[in-house]
Design a protein around this motif. Sequence first.
Motif, mmCIF file in Angstrom:
data_model
loop_
_atom_site.group_PDB
_atom_site.id
_atom_site.type_symbol
_atom_site.label_atom_id
_atom_site.label_comp_id
_atom_site.label_asym_id
_atom_site.label_seq_id
_atom_site.Cartn_x
_atom_site.Cartn_y
_atom_site.Cartn_z
ATOM 1 N N SER A 239 24.792 -14.429 -0.255
ATOM 2 C CA SER A 239 25.122 -15.515 0.682
ATOM 3 C C SER A 239 25.356 -14.960 2.083
ATOM 4 C CB SER A 239 26.380 -16.248 0.209
ATOM 5 O OG SER A 239 26.126 -16.931 -0.995
ATOM 6 N N LEU A 240 26.172 -13.910 2.173
ATOM 7 C CA LEU A 240 26.472 -13.304 3.474
ATOM 8 C C LEU A 240 25.193 -12.847 4.176
ATOM 9 C CD1 LEU A 240 29.526 -11.102 2.386
ATOM 10 C CD2 LEU A 240 29.647 -12.949 4.058
ATOM 11 N N LEU A 241 24.269 -12.301 3.378
ATOM 12 C CA LEU A 241 23.042 -11.749 3.967
ATOM 13 C C LEU A 241 22.189 -12.819 4.646
ATOM 14 C CD1 LEU A 241 21.918 -9.069 1.370
ATOM 15 C CD2 LEU A 241 22.473 -8.686 3.784
ATOM 16 N N VAL A 242 22.236 -14.043 4.134
ATOM 17 C CA VAL A 242 21.437 -15.113 4.741
ATOM 18 C C VAL A 242 21.958 -15.407 6.147
ATOM 19 C CG1 VAL A 242 20.680 -17.509 4.541
ATOM 20 C CG2 VAL A 242 20.907 -16.102 2.480
ATOM 21 N N GLY A 243 23.274 -15.551 6.279
ATOM 22 C CA GLY A 243 23.871 -15.806 7.596
ATOM 23 C C GLY A 243 23.636 -14.639 8.530
ATOM 24 N N LEU A 244 23.802 -13.427 7.990
ATOM 25 C CA LEU A 244 23.633 -12.241 8.840
ATOM 26 C C LEU A 244 22.200 -12.146 9.364
ATOM 27 C CD1 LEU A 244 24.709 -9.609 10.057
ATOM 28 C CD2 LEU A 244 23.991 -8.441 7.984
ATOM 29 N N THR A 245 21.240 -12.398 8.494
ATOM 30 C CA THR A 245 19.836 -12.285 8.912
ATOM 31 C C THR A 245 19.526 -13.304 10.012
ATOM 32 O OG1 THR A 245 19.310 -11.605 6.674
ATOM 33 C CG2 THR A 245 17.461 -12.240 8.054
ATOM 34 N N ALA A 246 20.013 -14.524 9.836
ATOM 35 C CA ALA A 246 19.768 -15.572 10.844
ATOM 36 C C ALA A 246 20.437 -15.193 12.170
ATOM 37 C CB ALA A 246 20.305 -16.908 10.344
ATOM 38 N N ALA A 247 21.698 -14.769 12.090
ATOM 39 C CA ALA A 247 22.453 -14.462 13.310
ATOM 40 C C ALA A 247 21.849 -13.260 14.039
ATOM 41 C CB ALA A 247 23.916 -14.179 12.949
ATOM 42 N N LYS A 248 21.505 -12.242 13.259
ATOM 43 C CA LYS A 248 20.951 -11.015 13.855
ATOM 44 C C LYS A 248 19.612 -11.315 14.535
ATOM 45 C CE LYS A 248 21.745 -7.006 11.400
ATOM 46 N NZ LYS A 248 21.410 -5.918 10.466
ATOM 47 N N THR A 249 18.787 -12.090 13.856
ATOM 48 C CA THR A 249 17.465 -12.399 14.412
ATOM 49 C C THR A 249 17.611 -13.147 15.735
ATOM 50 O OG1 THR A 249 16.678 -12.627 12.153
ATOM 51 C CG2 THR A 249 15.238 -13.470 13.878
ATOM 52 N N LEU A 250 18.484 -14.160 15.743
ATOM 53 C CA LEU A 250 18.677 -14.940 16.974
ATOM 54 C C LEU A 250 19.232 -14.069 18.098
ATOM 55 C CD1 LEU A 250 20.176 -18.406 15.960
ATOM 56 C CD2 LEU A 250 18.039 -17.950 17.189
#
Length: 369
Positions: free
Chosen positions: A111-122
């Motif tokens: 779950s954490l990885l999904v948010g992290l990937t989105a935030a990091k990409t943006l």
Amino acid sequence: MSEPMPDEVPQTSFGFSSRAGTRPRRLLCVESSCDETAAAIVDEDLRVLSSVVASQTALHARFGGVVPEVASRAHVERILPVLDEALREAETRLEDLCAISVVTNPGLVGSLLVGLTAAKTLAMILQIPLIAVNHIEAHLYACRLHARRDVFPAVGLVVSGGHSNLYHCREAVDFELLGSTIDDAAGEAFDKVAAILGLGFPGGPAVQQAASTGNPRAYRFPRSFLKEDRLEFSFSGLKTAVLYEVAGKPPAPYDAAQIPRQRVADLAASFQEAVVDVLVAKCRQALEASGLKTLCVGGGVAANARFRERLDEMRAGGIDVIVPPLSLCTDNAAMSAVAWESFHRGRFAGWDLDVTAGLVRKPRAVKPR
Ligand code: KG4
Ligand code: ZN
């Protein structure tokens, strides 16, 4: 108009200077630590411009608890629409953002990885700072957000599905863990007792609802460590006591649907009263031990109506009790506004930022005076 001179620069409620006439800066907060996909826009004056929470409760209900793989997949489906909605509601364009925060600890890794990937990409695309947020610290920062004034130093209690932690919060980013649960978290106990009583998932609101017509003194359930100095919790024995009451000792198979409605109500009320008694007693002990007069409470269990009544009594007794509204108690991204504290200190994450499942901090024993 000429630029204001430095001594004309007004202080915001945050104690941070912002230039007159310019719009306060905006932070995008991303939260996906468990089963809520959430995003919020909070400006540097700590105004919540939007807070969107997509709950997965319905998806997990039939399993009686959060299934990590189901949660991760649901986050993947929801994260972009949730981000879009948070930006739209706040009338904010991506170019208006000055930073992006993301919860990286503690939580379910997938779950954490999904948010992290989105935030990091943006953050990478926009070339703006990325800030790591601890979910537990965010729960307590909800008190700062709600109070709209300095609330620290304070004793902090976080009672959620995964944690029951007491902190000495020196300031918003300087927390010392005083003690935690040695077994189940308070919210976990609510969820397990709800399952025992056949009340469904999530358990907290269901137990509270059942308890509303029950007698809190019908059953005398254990209150662990109540009379002891230690700032620790234990809710596993309490949960087992409810099970023995329902199913006998050792437990025999039973049909929860056959338990008379009033008995369920009395069991729920007596269980809830035992949890709340312990939470209140440990908060009082921590306040005495630290000499602090302010108590900040956060996490899903802080939404409990009976607990809030007892916190009102503490407030009437002279303690500065801060407990956020329900929407800021259960998981949300607005409470990640704690990232502003890092922003103003220049504490940004590198592109190698990763997630951690377990809580990174360790408890330190503190003896009451
Ligand atoms: O903070 P939270 O939303 O998620 C976690 O970080 O775990 O807390 C969820 C927990 C669940 O165990 C839920 O049953 C409990 O908070 N909860 C409540 C109430 N509302 C949510 N417990 C007691 N009474 C409530 N009204
Ligand atoms: Zn939480």
